[in-house]
Design a protein around this motif. Structure first.
Motif, short mmCIF file in Angstrom:
data_model
loop_
_atom_site.label_atom_id
_atom_site.label_comp_id
_atom_site.label_asym_id
_atom_site.label_seq_id
_atom_site.Cartn_x
_atom_site.Cartn_y
_atom_site.Cartn_z
N PHE A 1 0.80 -1.21 0.00
CA PHE A 1 0.00 0.00 0.00
C PHE A 1 0.84 1.27 0.00
O PHE A 1 0.39 2.33 -0.39
N GLY A 2 2.09 1.16 0.47
CA GLY A 2 2.91 2.35 0.58
C GLY A 2 4.21 2.31 -0.18
O GLY A 2 4.44 3.12 -1.09
N VAL A 3 5.06 1.34 0.15
CA VAL A 3 6.40 1.30 -0.42
C VAL A 3 6.38 1.12 -1.93
O VAL A 3 7.08 1.83 -2.67
N LEU A 4 5.56 0.18 -2.43
CA LEU A 4 5.56 -0.09 -3.86
C LEU A 4 5.06 1.11 -4.68
O LEU A 4 5.75 1.53 -5.61
N PRO A 5 3.91 1.70 -4.37
CA PRO A 5 3.47 2.87 -5.15
C PRO A 5 4.44 4.04 -5.06
O PRO A 5 4.74 4.69 -6.07
N LEU A 6 4.97 4.32 -3.85
CA LEU A 6 5.89 5.44 -3.70
C LEU A 6 7.20 5.18 -4.43
O LEU A 6 7.75 6.07 -5.09
N GLY A 7 7.70 3.93 -4.31
CA GLY A 7 8.94 3.59 -5.00
C GLY A 7 8.79 3.66 -6.50
O GLY A 7 9.67 4.13 -7.22
N THR A 8 7.66 3.20 -7.01
CA THR A 8 7.42 3.25 -8.45
C THR A 8 7.31 4.68 -8.94
O THR A 8 7.85 5.05 -9.99
N THR A 9 6.60 5.51 -8.18
CA THR A 9 6.46 6.92 -8.55
C THR A 9 7.82 7.60 -8.58
O THR A 9 8.12 8.39 -9.49
N GLY B 1 8.68 8.50 -12.16
CA GLY B 1 8.27 9.89 -12.29
C GLY B 1 6.77 10.06 -12.46
O GLY B 1 6.29 11.18 -12.62
N ASP B 2 6.02 8.96 -12.45
CA ASP B 2 4.56 9.06 -12.52
C ASP B 2 3.95 7.97 -11.64
O ASP B 2 4.64 7.10 -11.12
N ALA B 3 2.64 8.05 -11.48
CA ALA B 3 1.95 7.14 -10.57
C ALA B 3 1.86 5.73 -11.16
O ALA B 3 1.95 5.52 -12.37
N LEU B 4 1.66 4.78 -10.29
CA LEU B 4 1.48 3.39 -10.69
C LEU B 4 0.16 3.25 -11.44
O LEU B 4 -0.87 3.77 -11.00
N PRO B 5 0.15 2.59 -12.62
CA PRO B 5 -1.10 2.42 -13.37
C PRO B 5 -2.17 1.74 -12.54
O PRO B 5 -1.88 0.94 -11.63
N GLY B 6 -3.44 2.04 -12.88
CA GLY B 6 -4.55 1.50 -12.11
C GLY B 6 -4.57 -0.01 -12.01
O GLY B 6 -4.87 -0.57 -10.96
N GLY B 7 -4.24 -0.70 -13.11
CA GLY B 7 -4.23 -2.15 -13.09
C GLY B 7 -3.20 -2.71 -12.13
O GLY B 7 -3.43 -3.70 -11.44
N MET B 8 -2.06 -2.03 -12.04
CA MET B 8 -1.01 -2.47 -11.15
C MET B 8 -1.37 -2.19 -9.68
O MET B 8 -0.99 -2.93 -8.78
N VAL B 9 -2.11 -1.10 -9.47
CA VAL B 9 -2.60 -0.82 -8.11
C VAL B 9 -3.52 -1.95 -7.65
O VAL B 9 -3.47 -2.39 -6.50
N ALA B 10 -4.37 -2.45 -8.57
CA ALA B 10 -5.27 -3.55 -8.22
C ALA B 10 -4.47 -4.81 -7.88
O ALA B 10 -4.82 -5.54 -6.93
N VAL B 11 -3.39 -5.07 -8.61
CA VAL B 11 -2.54 -6.23 -8.32
C VAL B 11 -1.91 -6.08 -6.94
O VAL B 11 -1.85 -7.05 -6.17
N ALA B 12 -1.43 -4.87 -6.63
CA ALA B 12 -0.83 -4.62 -5.32
C ALA B 12 -1.86 -4.82 -4.21
O ALA B 12 -1.55 -5.38 -3.15
#
Length: 289
Positions: free
Chosen positions: A97-105, A109-120
């Protein structure tokens, strides 16, 4: 209630295996690894969803088999069940919920795609549920191994005292009421975060009420084991400081800070066949207050 002598049963040598525990830990490891691998591959090498599915399946099977083979050792399960660090198994998946989206961003340089958020999200939920399985399985094995060497065992089954059940019922009703108000408020105010009140408070209330239901209790030289059909937990005598047995309740007080006695062991004495025998056993290990 019964009193009996338990036959010796060692925790197991380094070569003893526990296939089921190995499977539980292997599945847990897979729930941590597969989402991260899937997201990394999807971000770096755009591929067909079908290919990604079979890649994830293959990684999951490989991780489950490899980790399960290593983790399926009886001494490991017993040691893990006796450690406080076992609770991290339930916390680690929420890093999605935190490390992966922030690390990817930060990296992209941009947010994690919606499909990948669902996988996370799915990975976090699956990891938490399998982490619960790791905690339960390891603590079951730890309790069984420790009690197996105990000489004196007294067993009984009882729920929480009547006063505790009454107070808990009112507390749960309050939690459910707040959860419903949060759900209704989210709809009326069009403020989605209020729905989290419903999603968090309802399970919390259910778990709180569950602590008052009947438990199977084992009192031995090793400590006190409190068990449900699916879960056992042993606390050694060093975790307690005193006890008391009255006509209404059996109370074993936890050492250290226990606000309003919430950390204490409390059972309904009216449901126990011979509370005096329980008191006599407790008196061997703790002072009566």
């Amino acid at each position: 209630m019964t009193a009996e002598h338990s036959p010796p049963d060692a925790a197991g040598s380094a070569t003893d295996t526990d296939a089921f525990f190995g499977l539980v830990v292997g599945v847990y490891a897979a729930t941590l690894v597969v989402p991260a691998v899937s997201i990394a591959v999807a971000l770096r090498v755009p591929t067909d969803p079908g290919v990604l599915f079979f890649l994830s399946l293959g990684v999951g099977v490989a991780v489950t088999a490899a980790v399960g083979r290593i983790a399926g050792r009886t001494p490991l399960a017993v040691r893990l069940g006796g450690s406080r660090w076992v609770w991290t198994a339930m916390a680690l998946p929420f890093l999605y919920f935190g490390v992966l989206p922030l690390g990817t961003t930060f990296a992209r340089g941009d947010a994690l795609p919606g499909g990948m958020v669902a996988v996370a999200l799915v990975g976090a939920i699956a990891g938490f549920l399998s982490g619960v399985g790791v905690v339960a399985a390891s603590r079951n094995r730890h309790a069984k191994a420790m009690v197996a060497d105990a000489e004196t065992v007294v067993r009984f089954a009882a729920s929480a005292p009547a006063r505790d059940r009454r107070v808990t019922t009112w507390a749960v009703a309050g939690l459910f009421g707040a959860a419903i108000l949060g759900f209704v408020g989210s709809a009326l105010l069009d403020f989605a975060p209020l729905r989290w009140l419903f999603q968090l408070l309802v399970p919390a209330g259910t778990a709180l009420y569950g602590t008052t239901t009947e438990r199977r209790v084992t009192i031995s030289d090793a400590g006190i084991v409190v068990a449900t059909p699916a879960y056992k937990h042993l606390r050694s005598w060093s975790a307690y400081e005193s006890f008391d047995v009255t006509d209404e309740e059996i109370v074993v007080r936890r050492a250290g800070w226990s606000p309003w006695g919430l950390r204490d062991f409390r059972r309904d004495a009216t449901e126990v066949e011979d509370p005096r025998a329980v008191a006599a056993t407790l008196e061997r290990f703790l002072p009566r207050e």
